[in-house]
Scaffold this active site. Structure first.
Site, short mmCIF file in Angstrom:
data_model
loop_
_atom_site.label_atom_id
_atom_site.label_comp_id
_atom_site.label_asym_id
_atom_site.label_seq_id
_atom_site.Cartn_x
_atom_site.Cartn_y
_atom_site.Cartn_z
N GLY A 150 4.50 4.09 3.04
CA GLY A 150 3.98 2.88 2.42
C GLY A 150 4.08 1.73 3.41
O GLY A 150 4.68 1.88 4.48
N LYS A 151 3.49 0.63 3.11
CA LYS A 151 3.62 -0.57 3.94
C LYS A 151 3.22 -1.77 3.10
O LYS A 151 2.47 -1.61 2.12
CB LYS A 151 2.69 -0.48 5.16
CG LYS A 151 3.11 -1.39 6.30
CD LYS A 151 4.16 -0.73 7.16
CE LYS A 151 4.65 -1.64 8.27
NZ LYS A 151 5.55 -0.91 9.17
N GLY A 152 3.69 -2.93 3.48
CA GLY A 152 3.32 -4.11 2.72
C GLY A 152 3.43 -5.34 3.57
O GLY A 152 3.73 -5.26 4.77
N VAL A 171 0.86 -1.18 0.00
CA VAL A 171 0.00 0.00 0.00
C VAL A 171 0.90 1.23 0.00
O VAL A 171 1.82 1.34 0.81
CB VAL A 171 -0.94 0.00 1.23
CG1 VAL A 171 -1.65 1.34 1.35
CG2 VAL A 171 -1.95 -1.13 1.14
#
Ligand code: NAD
Length: 442
Positions: free
Chosen positions: A129-131, A84
């Site tokens: 962001g992150k994932g 994201v």
């Protein structure tokens, strides 16, 4: 320091008109909505333009991928991965990768938004962001895990890059996994230029930075050392408790103990332990490395979860997962400061109870920003093909953490808000300025 004020105590949860405008359901237990609600509240306090509030209430991109991986027994398993990208007004997207069975889109969205805020508050030139990958890394063999990482990279490679989106480790991922990540990306892109800078938190031998492994814990302690005296406490001879003894928890524990603080009780996924005379943090570290958890440590007694939460300490450091301090746990807690080393460890209901008790909550976007700050130093070293020594890394980290703590204190006094809202204000001021100067394309 004055007792924390509760900004707008009568304000309804999820009260912003932005929720209606974007057609978002108002589920008060949803971590993403809780995060956006707190951000929008701070935005209202400073009068951030409405269109910027709308932009920040949703991530720019939500990427979901499914990919097959062959397991050691020859079977194929399908994995689900996320990336994201919340916001990049201030610089490339930046944020960790979580490998955990509970990874979900809304949680990743929340964590991505927190990264936008964190990078902005410490004034590093990154967005958020992150994932993650929905899996239990402990249940995979080393080779299976390597194949999961490599297939995940190949699935998201077109959407990331050293100047566009730079992942890092988070819960369930570590430096060796970041080495596989960088290697796969460099191979896919034919290793041109600074491909290895696509990810941070790498081992030092393949472009990692000294000081990165301890950086998040170091940042927590830098903030505590800076702010504790204003709260009538000193690190030396203070007492503390910890949830989690992984990367962030163990480094926070060891570095706080180095300052003369005494660890009284710890809880992780293997249970809770207590020793009122103080737990030896380095011996506990050795035990956790050997056995995988704090349970069974010879230097302390086993205790219940209830005893863990209700033990009186000066500083309570949650360094495990989100939403652990809910209203029931907050009722039990007896501490003066909560230093949020984990992301979003306190629910809004838990926070209301703690604030009413006069507990200072040092929010995650401030306390846990040390990791991404040293990730930024790693990226700078990769980009400029230099390597810094540990003194430089520690000094620069301290400078960023102290400035962010002061920025938060200034906003708190100026707007008469609690520390969480103040930290979001410190972050939103810079994001708002970036939008004001850049404008909205076209
Ligand atoms: P980690 O995987 O190294 O450790 C996680 C810890 O949480 C372990 O000790 C585990 O036992 C504990 N835990 C898991 N489930 C639990 C449960 N139900 N009850 C009690 N304890 C439980 O992860 P980490 O990297 O130390 O991350 C911890 C937190 O810090 C996360 O919120 C993460 O997003 C945040 N964070 C990490 C970094 C970083 O650099 N690693 C940076 C910023 C924020």
């Amino acid at each position: 320091m004055a007792k924390a004020s509760i900004a707008s105590p009568n304000r309804q949860n999820l009260g912003s008109p932005v929720f209606d405008e974007l057609g978002m359901e108002r589920d008060p237990d949803n971590l993403y909505l809780q995060t956006i609600d707190a951000v929008l509240h701070a935005a209202e306090v400073i009068g951030l333009p409405h269109h910027i509030q709308l932009i920040l209430a949703q991530p720019k991109n939500e990427i979901m991928v499914h990919f097959p991986v062959q397991m050691d027994d020859g079977r194929y398993q399908l994995f689900k991965g996320y990336r994201v990208q919340h916001n990049n007004a201030r610089g490339p997207y930046k944020g960790g990768l979580r490998f955990h069975p509970d990874v979900s889109l809304d949680d990743v969205k929340s964590l991505a938004c927190l990264m936008t805020m964190k990078c902005s508050l410490v004034r590093i030139p990154f967005g958020g962001g992150k994932g993650g990958v929905k899996c239990d890394p402990r249940a995979l063999s080393k080779n299976e895990l390597m194949r999961v990482v490599r297939r995940f990279v190949s699935a998201i490679a077109p959407q990331i890059g050293p100047d566009y989106d730079i992942p890092a480790p988070d819960v369930g991922s570590n430096a060796p996994m970041m080495a596989w990540f960088a290697d796969t990306y460099a191979n896919i892109t034919r290793g041109q230029g600074d491909a290895m800078a696509v990810v941070t938190g790498k081992p030092i031998e393949v472009g990692g930075s000294v000081g990165r492994e301890k950086a998040t814990g170091q940042g927590v302690i830098d903030v505590l050392v800076e702010l504790m005296p204003e709260m009538g406490l000193q690190p030396k001879n203070s007492t503390f408790s910890l949830i989690g003894y992984g990367n962030v928890g163990s480094w926070s524990g060891k570095l706080f103990a180095d300052r003369g603080a005494k660890l009284i009780t710890v809880m992780d996924h293997t249970g809770a332990i207590i020793n009122k005379n103080g737990i030896d943090t380095k011996k506990l570290d050795e035990h956790v490395t050997k056995t995988g958890g704090v349970g069974g440590f010879a230097g302390a007694e086993k205790c219940t979860e209830k005893d863990f939460y209700s033990t009186k300490v000066d500083v309570f450091i949650p360094a495990a997962l989100e939403q652990m301090i809910n209203h029931e746990k907050a009722e039990l807690m007896d501490c003066k400061i909560v230093a949020e080393a984990a992301n979003a460890p306190t629910t809004p209901a838990g926070e209301r109870i703690l604030l009413a008790k006069g507990v200072e909550i040092l929010p995650a976007i401030l306390c846990s920003a040390g990791g991404v700050t040293v990730s930024y130093f790693e990226w700078v070293q990769n980009k400029t093909q230099t390597s810094w020594d540990i003194e430089r890394v520690d000094d620069e980290l301290n400078r960023h953490m102290v400035a962010a703590a002061r920025r938060t204190q200034i906003a708190r006094t100026k707007y008469n808000v609690n520390m969480r809202t103040a930290a979001y204000i410190g972050a939103l001021e810079a994001v708002g300025k970036a939008y004001e100067l850049r404008g909205i394309f076209p």
